[in-house]
Design an enzyme around this catalytic site. Structure first.
Site, PDB file in Angstrom:
ATOM      1  N   ASP A  23       0.811  -1.218   0.000  1.00 29.65           N
ATOM      2  CA  ASP A  23       0.000   0.000   0.000  1.00 29.65           C
ATOM      3  C   ASP A  23       0.835   1.255   0.000  1.00 29.65           C
ATOM      4  OD1 ASP A  23      -1.475  -1.881   1.930  1.00 29.65           O
ATOM      5  OD2 ASP A  23      -0.390  -0.560   3.299  1.00 29.65           O
ATOM      6  N   THR A  24       2.109   1.146   0.272  1.00 28.66           N
ATOM      7  CA  THR A  24       2.945   2.347   0.279  1.00 28.66           C
ATOM      8  C   THR A  24       4.180   2.105  -0.587  1.00 28.66           C
ATOM      9  OG1 THR A  24       2.200   2.956   2.492  1.00 28.66           O
ATOM     10  CG2 THR A  24       4.297   3.907   1.751  1.00 28.66           C
TER      11      THR A  24
END
Lengths: 309, 309
Positions: free
Chosen positions: A25-26
């Site tokens: 997600d990052t």
């Protein structure tokens, strides 16, 4: 988990790329050699960042370039048509300033920092309330003379408690000589923004921050505390500031010995090497050079968009 | 024979000094920190050299300073009222030029040498018939720009077969960047005049040749062949040129890690440390710093005259 003994996966088609993107997600991006080369934006970078944003991914930018401040970086991104905010950006100059304030616990308004380097360091320190000297002071552009240097005339400044050294394309003997005088005082801390030996620019490999820092280090017989990648001071600060789950983060970079090492030793879920900067496919696949291998690699960042559209 | 485990003998009276002087027929002197500090002649140096000459001693001068040529050194000595000839003088710039000609066997008039350093290197090479580039070329004083540097515009010079690096108080990013481009060619040799980390000047300790060379070395990931003290290339050349009996030679210097090491590892009969330069009595007597101990030490060279007159 990243496993440096496994063979790096090459992203070269849609399914592998989509699978890769879904895992995280990052994304933490190195900038020079990944997004751009100097003032030249690399292909499909804007589209790739937009694509990741549209999937709800968090994008962070982590650079060892200390010559610009975070606010100058925001402008640089904007000039390429990429909208980012200051809190998405972590420079080695900012990391060094955080180190001085939060780890060395120097006192703003009282303890002063001598800078060997460019404005990116000074600005971040000044924002935190620290007075600085050295850096781009034009009196340091004058030829060095022990008898006339204004930095020696009334003795050294006792308020200087730390030297921060980074890349300085205005390097000269005056700057080196005065910085050495401060480093010869054992009570003055020695902090390096980063120790990259080189960086790529317009097809050339140029001397990096680590090159000048080695010069100071050899002359003073001291080893600095390095703040940039691959040092984990920087990663720990980012993880804390953003509340990240390391297993869901991927570091994207062009250097094995800084970016990939940073992601690997920092326990991030993944690392992606792109070949638009300093490394080659041969080096990506070679596991004998003493650097960690990336979990993934691809010829350019823009492939993340190209292969999925 | 020199024995680095024995306690150094302090010359502090007439009998010890006379005994010391009688032991040797040749004295090799380091210059800066021994005879003078920059432009300041140390006390009783002229008298000491005259005294040794009157006893029939051979005097040689061996300096790691590569900024001046031997002919410039003759003038410097003359300015202090000391008459010497070029063949008494060995500089690290001259030693580097000898190395290029006699060891690397580059061809004068054909192979070119890129210089990172001052005129002492260039002059010695030019006398031997070598073309040089770099060095104090004023175009290198301009700010570096990949797009406009005249040293890159038509590509690198293929005739350059060697880089010689030494102390350069005109160090700047342009010089470092172009020198690095030559060092990135594996076929280009990398020679260092000397690797002194610092040198003393007017009460300060300033960055030495080794400081900038470390910067180039780190950026290029290459280790240079060093020619100056303590490297024995220089001593072997002197011994051969002068037909010396090593056991009758004494090296006089102000640094343990260059001068004293040079005399010790070169098998000279004696070494004398003077305390007018970089070292202290404490360091002279300390045998835990990893450098050889001198056989003799005294506070200043002038003592050889003062204690015997």
């Amino acid at each position: 988990m990243t496993n440096s003994t496994s063979i790096p996966i090459k992203l070269q088609d849609r399914s592998a790329t989509e699978e890769f993107v879904q895992k995280f997600d990052t994304f933490l991006f190195d900038c020079d050699g990944v997004l751009w080369l100097g003032s030249h934006l690399l292909p499909l970078v804007v589209e790739t960042l937009e694509y990741l944003k549209s999937l709800g991914k968090q994008l962070l930018f982590v650079t060892n370039n200390s010559t610009k401040s975070r606010s100058q970086y925001v402008k640089k991104f904007a000039g390429f048509g990429i909208e980012v905010t200051e809190d998405q950006i972590f420079t080695s100059g900012y990391a060094s300033a955080l180190y001085v304030r939060d780890f060395l616990k120097l006192t703003p308004g009282q303890d002063r920092v001598w800078i060997f380097g460019e404005n990116g360091i000074k600005e971040e320190l000044n924002i935190m309330g620290f007075d600085t000297s050295g850096g781009n002071d034009p009196r340091l552009d004058e030829p060095f003379d022990v008898a006339t240097s204004p930095f020696l005339k009334d003795g050294l400044d006792d308020q200087v408690k730390c030297v921060i050294a980074g890349l300085d394309t205005k390097i000269n003997y005056h700057r080196l000589a005065i910085t050495l005088q401060y480093l010869r005082k054992p009570e003055v801390h020695f902090v390096a923004t980063n120790i990259d030996s080189t960086f790529p620019q317009k097809g050339l490999i140029l001397p990096g921050a680590g090159s000048a820092i080695n010069s100071l280090s050899y002359a003073s017989d001291r080893t600095p505390e390095a703040c940039g990648k691959p040092n984990l001071n920087m990663l720990n600060a980012i993880v804390k500031a953003k509340g990240l789950d390391r297993s869901k983060c991927c570091m994207v970079g062009d250097r094995l010995n800084t970016d990939i090492k940073f992601g690997e030793t920092g326990g991030l879920g993944g690392t992606l090497l792109v070949l638009t900067g300093i490394e080659t496919e041969e080096r990506a696949l070679d596991n004998t050079h003493g650097n960690p291998s990336p979990k993934y690699y691809t010829s350019k960042l823009g492939n993340l968009y190209e292969f999925t559209h």
